[in-house]
Scaffold this active site. Structure first.
Site, PDB file in Angstrom:
ATOM      1  N   CYS A 158     108.641  -2.093  -8.474  1.00  8.39           N
ATOM      2  CA  CYS A 158     108.640  -2.828  -9.745  1.00  8.39           C
ATOM      3  C   CYS A 158     109.284  -1.966 -10.834  1.00  8.39           C
ATOM      4  O   CYS A 158     108.750  -0.899 -11.175  1.00  8.39           O
ATOM      5  CB  CYS A 158     107.192  -3.173 -10.096  1.00  8.39           C
ATOM      6  N   CYS A 161     107.084  -0.781 -13.683  1.00  4.04           N
ATOM      7  CA  CYS A 161     106.060   0.134 -13.154  1.00  4.04           C
ATOM      8  C   CYS A 161     106.639   1.544 -13.029  1.00  4.04           C
ATOM      9  O   CYS A 161     105.966   2.539 -13.350  1.00  4.04           O
ATOM     10  CB  CYS A 161     105.548  -0.341 -11.799  1.00  4.04           C
TER      11      CYS A 161
END
Length: 233
Positions: A158, A161
């Site tokens: 991600c 992230c």
């Protein structure tokens, strides 16, 4: 002088056009190029497809979910090459076109997608192997302890992230009394449903087992600290 300026304009227009033109490589060239430093590998399939196997160190955003795609793609570096792929090439071609039109300087597509990659006998990472999910009972026990607990709902694939990783590392270095609980955004589906977490990354703070704050998305260190210590100014 006028002819010179005209020539410069034509040259710049031609360069701009070339930058917008489709760039694609076969599996062999693609594999060689993504091993260079600074390359961003981008998988635009669904999370479920990603978990059946992906290219090394690939980030992921589902192109069919427009809001998710636009949210995650903003955390890629527009000035660094992006090597993009999907299952057969259709979605990645559309995603690459959008990215080129929105300021990405160098987007290279994998011809034939991951299907062509497999046919060429190239290796995949992260092939699903019936990994055991974190159970709701295990999660509740982990966040139910006395003191402060931070739940980090995220995934290695991600982009936002990844953006948060150095901020989280600094936070835990400075606040060693805060316990970290990791929820895998691609695997721990039952826990994500139970805690009503649908976006990545999501951060949830608990104090003595009670939720005191949560936020989805990228934050600066000061904002993360304020979320965990509500009285902090």
């Amino acid at each position: 002088m006028g002819k010179f300026l005209l020539a410069v304009v034509v040259m710049l227009s031609g360069s701009s056009l070339m930058a917008q033109q489709k760039q694609a490589e076969d599996a062999a060239a693609f594999e060689k190029d993504i091993q260079r430093p600074g390359i961003q590998v981008f998988d635009v399939r669904t999370a479920g497809e990603y978990n059946t196997g992906h290219l090394p160190d690939a980030l992921q955003a589902d192109f069919t979910k427009k809001e998710e795609f636009k949210d995650r793609v903003q955390y890629l570096d527009k000035q660094k090459p992006v090597y993009i792929y999907c299952l057969g090439g259709g979605r990645s071609s559309a995603a690459a076109k959008w990215m080129r039109e929105n300021g990405f300087a160098n987007v290279v597509e994998l011809q034939g997608g991951i299907n062509a990659w497999k046919q060429a006998g190239k290796p995949l990472q992260g092939v699903a192997d019936n990994e055991v999910q974190l159970t709701i009972e295990e999660y509740n026990k982990a966040v139910g302890n006395k003191g402060l607990v931070l739940t980090d709902v995220g995934a290695t694939w991600c982009p936002p992230c990844k953006q948060m990783e150095p901020i989280l590392e600094k936070f835990f270095q400075q606040h060693k009394n805060v316990k970290k609980v990791k929820v895998d955004g691609g695997k721990d589906v039952d826990v994500m449903k139970a805690i009503r977490s649908s976006g990545l990354p999501t951060f949830i703070f608990y104090k003595d087992g009670k939720e005191i704050g949560r936020k989805q998305g990228v934050m600066e260190l000061a904002e993360l600290e304020k979320l965990s210590f509500p009285g902090l100014d």
